[in-house]
Scaffold this motif. Structure first.
Motif, PDB file in Angstrom:
ATOM      1  N   LEU A  80     -70.189 -71.790  16.896  1.00 34.91           N
ATOM      2  CA  LEU A  80     -68.732 -72.201  16.962  1.00 34.91           C
ATOM      3  C   LEU A  80     -67.846 -71.232  17.230  1.00 34.91           C
ATOM      4  CD1 LEU A  80     -68.359 -75.242  14.213  1.00 34.91           C
ATOM      5  CD2 LEU A  80     -68.330 -75.310  16.650  1.00 34.91           C
TER       6      LEU A  80
ATOM      7  N   SER B 176     -61.128 -77.209  18.055  1.00 39.06           N
ATOM      8  CA  SER B 176     -62.182 -77.135  16.801  1.00 39.06           C
ATOM      9  C   SER B 176     -62.774 -75.590  16.752  1.00 39.06           C
ATOM     10  CB  SER B 176     -63.406 -78.135  17.463  1.00 39.06           C
ATOM     11  OG  SER B 176     -64.338 -77.953  16.225  1.00 39.06           O
ATOM     12  N   LYS B 177     -62.800 -74.895  17.718  1.00 34.36           N
ATOM     13  CA  LYS B 177     -63.447 -73.281  17.568  1.00 34.36           C
ATOM     14  C   LYS B 177     -62.082 -72.871  16.911  1.00 34.36           C
ATOM     15  CE  LYS B 177     -66.295 -73.546  21.589  1.00 34.36           C
ATOM     16  NZ  LYS B 177     -67.651 -73.089  20.855  1.00 34.36           N
TER      17      LYS B 177
ATOM     18  N   THR C 171     -59.899 -73.864  15.006  1.00 31.71           N
ATOM     19  CA  THR C 171     -59.691 -74.339  13.358  1.00 31.71           C
ATOM     20  C   THR C 171     -60.888 -73.672  12.616  1.00 31.71           C
ATOM     21  OG1 THR C 171     -58.753 -76.604  14.220  1.00 31.71           O
ATOM     22  CG2 THR C 171     -59.542 -76.257  11.808  1.00 31.71           C
ATOM     23  N   GLU C 172     -62.060 -73.453  13.421  1.00 35.36           N
ATOM     24  CA  GLU C 172     -63.111 -72.827  12.729  1.00 35.36           C
ATOM     25  C   GLU C 172     -62.837 -71.251  12.328  1.00 35.36           C
ATOM     26  OE1 GLU C 172     -67.043 -72.775  10.793  1.00 35.36           O
ATOM     27  OE2 GLU C 172     -65.624 -74.716  11.515  1.00 35.36           O
TER      28      GLU C 172
ATOM     29  N   LEU D  63     -59.766 -80.478  22.696  1.00 37.26           N
ATOM     30  CA  LEU D  63     -60.408 -80.802  21.620  1.00 37.26           C
ATOM     31  C   LEU D  63     -61.623 -80.030  20.890  1.00 37.26           C
ATOM     32  CD1 LEU D  63     -60.286 -84.701  21.319  1.00 37.26           C
ATOM     33  CD2 LEU D  63     -59.075 -83.260  20.049  1.00 37.26           C
ATOM     34  N   PRO D  64     -62.454 -79.728  21.940  1.00 36.86           N
ATOM     35  CA  PRO D  64     -63.633 -78.855  21.448  1.00 36.86           C
ATOM     36  C   PRO D  64     -63.194 -77.120  21.149  1.00 36.86           C
ATOM     37  CG  PRO D  64     -64.384 -80.003  23.233  1.00 36.86           C
ATOM     38  CD  PRO D  64     -62.822 -80.392  23.219  1.00 36.86           C
TER      39      PRO D  64
END
Length: 286
Positions: free
Chosen positions: A113, A33-34, A36-37, A29-30
């Motif tokens: 990020l 997130s990266k 996606t960023e 998940l983390p």
């Protein structure tokens, strides 16, 4: 015995779910997130640069008066691209600078990020890879950008282009390349993620706009361009003005006077002044 067996079965199922489902999700998940960023920022960069090209022209617009006090909104491609890291990759708290006076440092200024563990037992490093191993690290070193402009695509676009071309007989030369497309791509460094040894990923953003570029070079330039389409402009001559002045002395003929009836009149004062300049001059990025 049956109840004990059910409890033991539930314990085993919970351990399997924890090992193969929950823990991998907590790890991924983390990381997702990266990723996606990264994709979000590269898409924003593509949209930004295609829009900026509709605002800042590549070349000098037509019918620009030969006067040094009139400027056109022109900015080189490199100056537009230079704003990408400042606007979309820097960490929170840093000011967005239109001047770009300070040298950009990807490792120092990049958003947290966009950092991750690149090797086993290492600290977080910049995820964005150099586009060329031999390149000197700087604004353009960790992304690639291409820009294209051209005529309206498609058969309908060709018809519109032909119709716009007919306006040239009036003396009005409109921009016939209103299609702008921009690609921005980012490649990530080979980095470490359990249970994978190395990941080699790349992301790309694309944007396309159909817009007439803002190419007014001042009040006189805008007035000359618009007047070509005002039909009453043919009556804006000395002979007609003389007739108007004579007619103005006739009773009930005040409306015929030149200060009341203006043939081919255009009011360009409504244009925004902040876009009527040449990039690099005083008060315009200079």
């Amino acid at each position: 015995m049956g109840a004990v067996e059910q409890k033991g079965q539930a314990l085993v199922e919970g351990a399997i779910a924890l090992t193969f489902v929950i823990i991998p999700l907590l790890i991924l998940l983390p990381y997702m997130s990266k990723m996606t960023e990264v994709q979000h920022r590269v898409s924003e960069a593509a949209q930004y640069t295609s829009w900026e090209r509709t605002v800042w022209k590549n070349s000098r617009p037509s019918l620009l008066p030969n006067n040094s006090s009139h400027h056109s909104a022109i900015m080189p491609e490199n100056d537009i691209a230079m704003r990408i890291p400042w606007r979309f990759y820097q960490k929170n708290g840093l000011l967005i600078s239109s001047e770009n006076r300070n040298e950009w440092d990807w490792d120092e200024n990049i958003h947290p990020l966009l950092k991750s563990q690149t090797t086993r037992n290492s600290s977080n490093d910049n995820l964005l890879s150099l586009t060329d191993e031999n390149i000197t690290d700087g604004e353009f070193s960790r992304f690639e950008r291409t820009e294209r402009s051209g005529k309206t695509p498609g058969s309908i676009g060709s018809t519109i282009d032909y119709a716009v071309g007919l306006l040239s007989f009036t003396g009005l030369n409109l921009d016939r390349t209103p299609y702008y497309e921009t690609d921005v791509s980012i490649k990530l460094q080979n980095h470490y993620l359990e249970p994978f040894d190395q990941l080699n990923l790349s992301f790309k953003g694309n944007s396309a706009l159909m817009a007439s570029g803002w190419n007014a070079g001042g009040i006189d330039h805008a007035e000359k361009r618009v007047k070509k389409l005002v039909l009453t402009t043919v009556l804006d001559n000395g002979l007609v003005r003389l007739v108007q002045r004579i007619g103005g002395f006739i009773p009930f003929g005040k409306e015929l006077r030149t200060n009341s009836l203006k043939f081919g009149h255009v009011a360009p004062e409504i244009l925004p002044e902040n876009r009527l300049c040449r990039y690099g001059t005083e008060n315009c990025g200079g």
